[in-house]
Design a protein around this motif. Sequence first.
Motif: not given
Ligand SMILES: Cc1ncc(COP(=O)(O)O)c(C=O)c1O
Length: 402
Positions: A102-103, A127, A206, A327
């Motif tokens: 996702g990042k 985040w 997200d 969390y």
């Molecule tokens: C809110 C949020 N969005 C996106 C991500 C990214 O996830 P990914 O591992 O798919 O890159 C994280 C990972 O910690 C997250 O906490």
Amino acid sequence: MSDTRLSKLLDAVQPSPTIAMTRLAADLRRQGKEIIGLSQGEPDFDTPEHIQTAAFAAIAAGQTRYTDVDGTPELKQAIVDKFKRENGLDYALNQISVGTGGKQVIYNALLATLDAGDEVIVPAPYWVSYPDMVRLAGGTPVIAPCLESDGFLLTPETLRAAITPRTKWLILNSPSNPTGAGYSADALRALAEVLLDHPRVMVLTDDMYEHLRYDGWEFATIAAVEPRLIDRTLTVNGVSKAYSMTGWRIGYAGGPADIIKAMATLQSQSTSNPSSVSQAAAVSALNGPMGFLAERNAIFQERRDLCLTAFNAIDGLSCVTPVGAFYLFPSCAGMIGRTRPDGKVIETDSDFVMWLVEEAGVAAVPGSAFGLAPYFRISFATATENLEKACARIKAACDKLA
Ligand SMILES: Cc1ncc(COP(=O)(O)O)c(C=O)c1O
């Protein structure tokens, strides 16, 4: 003139504070200290077996070559089906982007859309990566504070006040890392009302923690709640958290075709396709059974409750109940001003977190890293016995503060 070999771009960003704490914990362990790591956000469960099997089968079948840059047709179809089945969202194949987590998908979206001076509203606590990604993409993060008294959620008033003629995106994250707060459909509708008055503002939602939820809380996503926003919403999700696949690196988004195409162009000149084997595994994850989730969520909920009870019983700490993610974000306001046995005064949440790691051997992350102090974040995605030990040690360390 710059006296460093590094680009000025780096001046704008910090290394991820959660990764920094995980490193500190590793250093302390190397020195022989027993550290319980509660700083990292990943499930301690294994990737379900049917997904592993799909990956082995993909390797055996020779699915080990380059694929289409932003995802195989099979994975894009599985994502289209997921959005329809689980969220009531209609996306076509050319509205889907798959990236290395996702990042990467979020970073691509920001890089593809931001010019210097463009603003991105980032509700805090956030985040850790959002503001720095915005800066790396040349934009300006506009932090919108979300108070504990509002359940750590963005209010329509705060949103309205944060919008300027330069606003390009609003980022939403529900359930949230770091607070575990989640927007109900009604709460999203109220935000959508504000956004309808500002047709240029896009929404990046997200939804990474969609499937990790407790107490029967119902997930909602903004483009489904307010279909008039669909043409300016990027709905981001992934397999990392729900399917315990953090290391496989597959994230995805549904959104407007022009932005999706631009994201693919960027990806074609950086990483190209995400791992072919991981994509095959993700197809199996999205199309496969989800029964394992209820069992895992029940375990997460027990762990959440264990920690909540423990923290709320400590004089000086208090914690709201999260509806999702894994969390806790307790307030340590009651600890500020207290004194350690060595005479040092706890002045900030960072001081408190340092005390926890030094005295209790528990690694957490200060709230200031997420844009709201004085708080700290722990992840309860770790073995129950570790959490029991951590809570007892945190209590003992807090009792030593005068
Ligand atoms: C809110 C949020 N969005 C996106 C991500 C990214 O996830 P990914 O591992 O798919 O890159 C994280 C990972 O910690 C997250 O906490």
